[in-house]
Design an enzyme around this catalytic site. Structure first.
Site, PDB file in Angstrom:
ATOM      1  N   LYS A 162       0.794  -1.305  -0.019  1.00 44.16           N
ATOM      2  CA  LYS A 162       0.005  -0.011   0.017  1.00 44.16           C
ATOM      3  C   LYS A 162       0.918   1.393  -0.006  1.00 44.16           C
ATOM      4  CE  LYS A 162      -3.687   2.428   2.639  1.00 44.16           C
ATOM      5  NZ  LYS A 162      -2.989   3.431   3.484  1.00 44.16           N
ATOM      6  N   GLY A 173      -7.595   9.814   9.477  1.00 42.66           N
ATOM      7  CA  GLY A 173      -8.023  10.081  10.813  1.00 42.66           C
ATOM      8  C   GLY A 173      -9.055  10.886  11.055  1.00 42.66           C
ATOM      9  N   ALA A 209      -9.153   5.796   4.137  1.00 41.05           N
ATOM     10  CA  ALA A 209      -9.105   7.136   4.844  1.00 41.05           C
ATOM     11  C   ALA A 209     -10.278   7.858   5.018  1.00 41.05           C
ATOM     12  CB  ALA A 209      -8.017   7.791   4.168  1.00 41.05           C
ATOM     13  N   GLY A 210     -10.297   8.478   6.161  1.00 36.78           N
ATOM     14  CA  GLY A 210     -11.423   9.492   6.709  1.00 36.78           C
ATOM     15  C   GLY A 210     -12.830   9.149   6.970  1.00 36.78           C
ATOM     16  N   ASN A 250      -8.975   2.556   9.861  1.00 34.67           N
ATOM     17  CA  ASN A 250      -8.083   2.061  10.944  1.00 34.67           C
ATOM     18  C   ASN A 250      -8.753   2.670  12.231  1.00 34.67           C
ATOM     19  OD1 ASN A 250      -4.634   1.303  11.358  1.00 34.67           O
ATOM     20  ND2 ASN A 250      -6.089   1.566  12.912  1.00 34.67           N
ATOM     21  N   THR A 251      -8.676   3.889  12.209  1.00 34.04           N
ATOM     22  CA  THR A 251      -8.908   4.894  13.304  1.00 34.04           C
ATOM     23  C   THR A 251     -10.316   4.808  13.779  1.00 34.04           C
ATOM     24  OG1 THR A 251      -7.244   6.619  12.651  1.00 34.04           O
ATOM     25  CG2 THR A 251      -8.836   7.076  14.297  1.00 34.04           C
TER      26      THR A 251
END
Length: 252
Positions: A91, A152, A179-180, A201-202
């Site tokens: 990635k 994040g 992301a986001g 992830n976050t």
């Protein structure tokens, strides 16, 4: 789908920032994810133990180049990851700005070109920019990973029209929102638009209950994927009756 791999789950999960290794394990299993991402540059002094934990999870590992700001850093990190994890997958992240964590488009394309020529199967973290997407495909990438919003941030799909255009433009290219994403509803929305997967992830790692949140995202991604496949009704400006009027009583 994703190079040589067709997953049953369209939910890809990151492994950073969990309260404990045990909670990470539980969240990964609850997510039903078959692909997990790991940052080589952020493993720290416990890298060996962490890699052993990842092996125990028995998932397909997608190493990333998180934290890299130059072509040289990204390429070097990718080669290290290939040796450590015995995978051609990478990635690719080449960050252009420390505050927004937005990709550096010029360095990203150059690093992708080098890595694809070196035999890597590159998953590029990019934006919704169509020209950048075209350049990454020309460099040898076979899929794209546009952001929904800054990493994040939890803002969801900040540029819905741009992402919709990207989906229509690259109709035969696997697209993974990366992301986001901060809520399961946002993940479902992306899948309803026809995207092929969600990587986050976050939103799970920082949740009050990561295990339960992982389950929620798994259900949302699956629901959005099924909804798109079933065919959503067209949005209308005016009401349209769903109940037929035939057979109603006539009053005089």
């Amino acid at each position: 789908m994703f190079y040589d791999f067709v997953p049953q789950s369209r939910f890809l999960l990151g492994t950073a920032g969990y309260p404990s290794p045990q909670i990470l394990q539980q969240a990964v299993m609850a997510s039903e994810s078959e692909i997990i991402t790991v940052s080589l540059r952020r493993e720290g002094s416990q890298g060996g133990a962490f890699r052993e934990l990842l092996t125990q999870l028995n998932k397909r590992i997608l190493p990333n180049t998180a934290g890299c700001h130059t072509v040289k850093e990204a390429v070097t990190t990718a080669h290290m990851a290939r040796e450590l994890f015995n995978t051609r997958w990478i990635k690719l992240e080449v960050i252009g700005h420390a505050d927004t964590l937005q990709p550096d488009p010029f360095a990203l394309v150059e690093a992708a070109r080098i890595l694809c020529a070196d035999g890597f199967q590159v998953f590029p973290y990019t934006t919704e920019d169509l020209i950048l997407g075209e350049k990454l495909l020309e460099a040898g990438c076979e899929l794209l990973m546009p952001w929904g919003a800054p990493i994040g941030s939890g803002q969801g799909l900040r540029n819905i029209e741009g992402l919709r255009s990207m989906r229509l433009w690259f109709k035969d290219i696997p697209l993974i929102i990366d992301a986001g994403i901060g809520a399961p509803s946002q993940a479902a929305q992306a899948m309803e638009m026809g995207f092929d997967g969600i990587l986050l992830n976050t939103a799970v790692a920082r949740a009050q209950d990561p295990l339960r949140m992982a389950q929620a995202f798994a259900a949302a991604v699956r629901a959005g994927y099924d909804a798109h496949g079933a065919g959503l009704i067209e949005r209308r400006d005016m009401a349209t009756a769903s109940t037929p009027i035939f057979g109603m009583a006539q009053f005089s």
